[in-house]
Write an enzyme that holds these catalytic residues in place. Structure first.
Site, PDB file in Angstrom:
ATOM      1  N   ARG A 125      68.303  29.497  49.430  1.00  0.00           N
ATOM      2  CA  ARG A 125      68.028  30.601  50.379  1.00  0.00           C
ATOM      3  C   ARG A 125      67.841  31.958  49.693  1.00  0.00           C
ATOM      4  NH1 ARG A 125      72.128  27.947  53.312  1.00  0.00           N
ATOM      5  NH2 ARG A 125      71.184  26.535  54.825  1.00  0.00           N
ATOM      6  N   LYS A 147      55.414  40.615  46.814  1.00  0.00           N
ATOM      7  CA  LYS A 147      54.681  39.579  47.566  1.00  0.00           C
ATOM      8  C   LYS A 147      54.699  38.302  46.728  1.00  0.00           C
ATOM      9  CE  LYS A 147      51.419  41.958  50.559  1.00  0.00           C
ATOM     10  NZ  LYS A 147      50.007  42.185  50.889  1.00  0.00           N
ATOM     11  N   GLU A 189      41.322  44.660  39.650  1.00  0.00           N
ATOM     12  CA  GLU A 189      42.416  45.302  40.418  1.00  0.00           C
ATOM     13  C   GLU A 189      42.578  46.769  40.003  1.00  0.00           C
ATOM     14  OE1 GLU A 189      43.522  43.731  42.955  1.00  0.00           O
ATOM     15  OE2 GLU A 189      43.819  41.598  42.511  1.00  0.00           O
ATOM     16  N   LYS A 225      50.609  51.533  42.690  1.00  0.00           N
ATOM     17  CA  LYS A 225      51.120  50.408  43.486  1.00  0.00           C
ATOM     18  C   LYS A 225      52.523  50.724  44.015  1.00  0.00           C
ATOM     19  CE  LYS A 225      51.459  45.916  44.718  1.00  0.00           C
ATOM     20  NZ  LYS A 225      51.055  44.560  44.479  1.00  0.00           N
ATOM     21  N   GLU A 235      53.975  45.869  54.734  1.00  0.00           N
ATOM     22  CA  GLU A 235      52.607  45.977  55.259  1.00  0.00           C
ATOM     23  C   GLU A 235      52.603  46.079  56.787  1.00  0.00           C
ATOM     24  OE1 GLU A 235      49.859  43.621  52.888  1.00  0.00           O
ATOM     25  OE2 GLU A 235      48.477  43.591  54.564  1.00  0.00           O
ATOM     26  N   ARG A 240      49.937  49.717  52.982  1.00  0.00           N
ATOM     27  CA  ARG A 240      49.878  48.670  51.947  1.00  0.00           C
ATOM     28  C   ARG A 240      48.610  47.831  52.069  1.00  0.00           C
ATOM     29  NH1 ARG A 240      54.658  45.001  49.238  1.00  0.00           N
ATOM     30  NH2 ARG A 240      53.247  43.945  47.820  1.00  0.00           N
ATOM     31  N   ASN A 244      44.384  45.693  49.927  1.00  0.00           N
ATOM     32  CA  ASN A 244      43.522  44.526  50.176  1.00  0.00           C
ATOM     33  C   ASN A 244      42.049  44.876  50.088  1.00  0.00           C
ATOM     34  OD1 ASN A 244      45.809  42.994  50.665  1.00  0.00           O
ATOM     35  ND2 ASN A 244      45.830  43.486  52.846  1.00  0.00           N
ATOM     36  N   HIS A 247      39.524  42.352  49.122  1.00  0.00           N
ATOM     37  CA  HIS A 247      40.192  41.048  49.072  1.00  0.00           C
ATOM     38  C   HIS A 247      39.833  40.126  50.231  1.00  0.00           C
ATOM     39  CE1 HIS A 247      42.300  42.785  45.766  1.00  0.00           C
ATOM     40  NE2 HIS A 247      43.138  41.776  45.644  1.00  0.00           N
ATOM     41  N   HIS A 251      38.903  36.869  48.697  1.00  0.00           N
ATOM     42  CA  HIS A 251      39.742  35.669  48.854  1.00  0.00           C
ATOM     43  C   HIS A 251      38.933  34.502  49.406  1.00  0.00           C
ATOM     44  CE1 HIS A 251      44.027  37.640  48.943  1.00  0.00           C
ATOM     45  NE2 HIS A 251      43.580  37.419  47.724  1.00  0.00           N
ATOM     46  N   HIS A 264      40.563  34.904  39.761  1.00  0.00           N
ATOM     47  CA  HIS A 264      40.895  35.781  40.890  1.00  0.00           C
ATOM     48  C   HIS A 264      40.133  37.110  40.798  1.00  0.00           C
ATOM     49  CE1 HIS A 264      43.283  37.757  43.958  1.00  0.00           C
ATOM     50  NE2 HIS A 264      43.556  38.723  43.107  1.00  0.00           N
TER      51      HIS A 264
HETATM   52  P1  NAD Z   1      46.792  33.642  35.922  1.00  0.00           P
HETATM   53  O1  NAD Z   1      48.229  33.796  36.150  1.00  0.00           O
HETATM   54  O2  NAD Z   1      46.162  32.334  36.252  1.00  0.00           O
HETATM   55  O3  NAD Z   1      46.474  33.984  34.398  1.00  0.00           O
HETATM   56  C1  NAD Z   1      45.149  33.858  33.933  1.00  0.00           C
HETATM   57  C2  NAD Z   1      45.096  32.910  32.714  1.00  0.00           C
HETATM   58  O4  NAD Z   1      45.591  33.592  31.572  1.00  0.00           O
HETATM   59  C3  NAD Z   1      45.915  31.638  32.843  1.00  0.00           C
HETATM   60  O5  NAD Z   1      45.217  30.597  32.235  1.00  0.00           O
HETATM   61  C4  NAD Z   1      47.174  31.947  32.036  1.00  0.00           C
HETATM   62  O6  NAD Z   1      47.762  30.793  31.517  1.00  0.00           O
HETATM   63  C5  NAD Z   1      46.613  32.807  30.937  1.00  0.00           C
HETATM   64  N1  NAD Z   1      47.516  33.782  30.357  1.00  0.00           N
HETATM   65  C6  NAD Z   1      48.387  34.579  31.027  1.00  0.00           C
HETATM   66  N2  NAD Z   1      48.939  35.462  30.181  1.00  0.00           N
HETATM   67  C7  NAD Z   1      48.425  35.201  28.953  1.00  0.00           C
HETATM   68  C8  NAD Z   1      48.586  35.807  27.687  1.00  0.00           C
HETATM   69  N3  NAD Z   1      49.329  36.889  27.520  1.00  0.00           N
HETATM   70  N4  NAD Z   1      47.917  35.266  26.632  1.00  0.00           N
HETATM   71  C9  NAD Z   1      47.091  34.194  26.819  1.00  0.00           C
HETATM   72  N5  NAD Z   1      46.871  33.608  27.999  1.00  0.00           N
HETATM   73  C10 NAD Z   1      47.541  34.117  29.063  1.00  0.00           C
HETATM   74  O7  NAD Z   1      45.948  34.736  36.709  1.00  0.00           O
HETATM   75  P2  NAD Z   1      46.148  36.294  37.026  1.00  0.00           P
HETATM   76  O8  NAD Z   1      44.794  36.849  37.081  1.00  0.00           O
HETATM   77  O9  NAD Z   1      47.164  36.905  36.167  1.00  0.00           O
HETATM   78  O10 NAD Z   1      46.762  36.284  38.503  1.00  0.00           O
HETATM   79  C11 NAD Z   1      46.021  35.835  39.603  1.00  0.00           C
HETATM   80  C12 NAD Z   1      46.965  35.498  40.726  1.00  0.00           C
HETATM   81  O11 NAD Z   1      47.702  36.660  41.075  1.00  0.00           O
HETATM   82  C13 NAD Z   1      46.261  35.028  41.979  1.00  0.00           C
HETATM   83  O12 NAD Z   1      46.912  33.898  42.474  1.00  0.00           O
HETATM   84  C14 NAD Z   1      46.424  36.190  42.938  1.00  0.00           C
HETATM   85  O13 NAD Z   1      46.445  35.784  44.280  1.00  0.00           O
HETATM   86  C15 NAD Z   1      47.739  36.743  42.496  1.00  0.00           C
HETATM   87  N6  NAD Z   1      47.946  38.141  42.864  1.00  0.00           N
HETATM   88  C16 NAD Z   1      49.068  38.448  43.545  1.00  0.00           C
HETATM   89  C17 NAD Z   1      49.335  39.746  43.890  1.00  0.00           C
HETATM   90  C18 NAD Z   1      50.649  40.087  44.562  1.00  0.00           C
HETATM   91  O14 NAD Z   1      50.793  41.225  45.016  1.00  0.00           O
HETATM   92  N7  NAD Z   1      51.592  39.194  44.610  1.00  0.00           N
HETATM   93  C19 NAD Z   1      48.438  40.763  43.559  1.00  0.00           C
HETATM   94  C20 NAD Z   1      47.274  40.426  42.848  1.00  0.00           C
HETATM   95  C21 NAD Z   1      47.050  39.101  42.502  1.00  0.00           C
HETATM   96  N1  GLY Z   2      48.160  42.951  46.094  1.00  0.00           N
HETATM   97  C1  GLY Z   2      48.332  43.351  47.442  1.00  0.00           C
HETATM   98  C2  GLY Z   2      49.717  43.807  47.763  1.00  0.00           C
HETATM   99  O1  GLY Z   2      50.592  43.734  46.939  1.00  0.00           O
HETATM  100  O2  GLY Z   2      49.959  44.216  48.863  1.00  0.00           O
END
Ligand code: NAD
Ligand code: GLY
Length: 360
Positions: A125, A147, A189, A225, A235, A240, A244, A247, A251, A264
């Site tokens: 939990r 998030k 981003e 941010k 949000e 917030r 998006n 997005h 998305h 992404h």
């Molecule tokens: P990811 O986590 O898939 O990383 C991209 C690639 O880089 C992967 O293959 C990973 O293994 C590799 N990698 C990561 N760090 C590395 C490093 N230092 N050296 C070598 N390789 C490395 O992708 P991302 O672009 O970081 O994140 C995308 C995700 O984030 C999506 O799912 C998206 O929805 C999410 N996201 C969430 C929020 C939020 O507010 N929670 C905001 C923006 C994006």
């Molecule tokens: N990346 C969108 C949010 O954190 O609200």
């Protein structure tokens, strides 16, 4: 001269936490995490690309400060951000003897951060977690703000919850090992932040030269941010939702292309172009300002046009399952001028479909 380490505080009603950004801070994680007093055992959740590079150094630092780390790795890539994977991690953690006194460290990009944060939110939990982001996307955006969640075939992030980290440690040295495509995608981003809050940052983005001296740029984005999350953590007021921008369509493109085919940030790049088109037609954004966004995306080799196979009708259908649809009406973020965003509920399906067609 090396860039100084920066700390940005995220102050929320229930708790405040720091995002520390610096070159080479991974080896200081142990002492920084130990000072939080959140437990002596943790699962270090990472992926198959990141763990071989950074897990040992992080785990050594933890052990030297009396914390016992248990590495749990998933396959790299968006496909791991699933319910099945979250369940697998929970069951593995139970089998390894973790309980509500344990905590989690997310070591990796946004995929690991969202997944590990979600596991932290539901395991017993809810247990504490720390973000150690290693991509640009994760350092400027996903690690801050709480998030967490997973994808389903119906859409991105439809299952998840808000669960704030206790600390975010962004070591900019880890960005050196990012492959070129993964390094570049992160700037979607950053460019989004410029579009919604900080038009002047576009000049600095255009001046970025390779991977040098990124600490202040990352800190500037974390501050954007953090201020938005402080204003509207869950949000609710709409502030917030400005994050998006690009997005809603992005998305849908990401889901339609099959998670993992387009990164992404690449899907968000297309979403930003479409949202720019819509901002020009529906909110008076001067087309020269929309072009500045396009130039910035192009500087990082990000896509700005869509393959003809990506059908507009299919994208519209996917968008209707997006969380931004409210009682059949879309809440759509537009930018009337660079640096200022607005949430609108009068954008029609026809406006959106025209914006998507502008990508073909
Ligand atoms: P990811 O986590 O898939 O990383 C991209 C690639 O880089 C992967 O293959 C990973 O293994 C590799 N990698 C990561 N760090 C590395 C490093 N230092 N050296 C070598 N390789 C490395 O992708 P991302 O672009 O970081 O994140 C995308 C995700 O984030 C999506 O799912 C998206 O929805 C999410 N996201 C969430 C929020 C939020 O507010 N929670 C905001 C923006 C994006
Ligand atoms: N990346 C969108 C949010 O954190 O609200």
């Amino acid at each position: 001269m090396p860039e100084p380490t920066r700390t940005i505080r995220v102050a929320l009603p229930a708790r405040q936490y720091d995002t520390v950004i610096g070159n080479g801070i991974l080896s200081t994680c142990g002492e920084r995490i130990a000072s939080l007093n959140i437990g002596e055992r943790c699962a270090v959740i990472s992926d198959s690309n990141v763990a071989p590079l950074y897990s040992d150094s992080l785990c050594d630092s933890l052990r030297s400060c009396g914390i016992s780390p248990n590495p749990v790795n998933v396959d790299a890539g968006e496909a791991s951000k699933s319910m099945a994977c979250a369940e697998k991690i929970c069951r593995r953690m139970i089998a390894d003897g973790h309980d509500r006194h344990s905590f989690i460290i997310a070591l990796g990009g946004g995929v690991v951060g969202d997944l590990a944060g979600f596991v932290a939110a539901i395991f017993y939990r809810g247990i504490p977690f720390v973000q150690v982001p290693t991509t640009i996307v994760a350092q400027v955006d996903s690690s801050v703000g709480g998030k967490t969640g997973v994808n389903t075939p119906e859409g991105k992030n439809l299952i998840g919850c808000f669960h704030q980290p206790r600390l975010v440690l962004a070591d900019t040295a880890t960005l050196q090992s990012l492959p070129e495509r993964e390094f570049n995608e992160g700037f979607a981003e950053v460019i989004k932040h410029a579009a919604i809050r900080d038009a002047e940052m576009l000049d600095d983005i255009m001046a970025i030269d390779g991977r040098k001296a990124l600490t202040s740029m990352i800190a500037r984005n974390v501050a954007i941010k953090a201020r938005i999350v402080e204003e509207d953590e869950k949000e609710i007021t709409g502030t917030r939702a400005h994050l998006n921008y690009g997005h809603t369509i992005g998305h849908a493109i990401e889901a339609a292309s099959g998670y993992g085919k387009l990164l992404h940030g690449e899907a968000i790049s297309l979403g930003l172009i479409a949202a720019g088109h819509l901002s020009c037609s529906a909110a008076g954004l001067p087309s020269a300002q929309a072009e500045r966004i396009r130039f910035a995306l192009e500087k990082f080799g990000l896509p700005t046009s869509l393959s003809p196979q990506m059908d507009t009708g299919m994208l519209m259908k996917l968008m209707k399952t997006d969380k931004k649809f409210n009682n059949g009406r879309i809440r759509f973020v537009v930018v009337p001028e660079l640096g200022r965003a607005e949430l609108r509920n009068d954008i029609t399906e026809s406006d959106i479909s025209k914006a998507i067609r502008s990508l073909h």
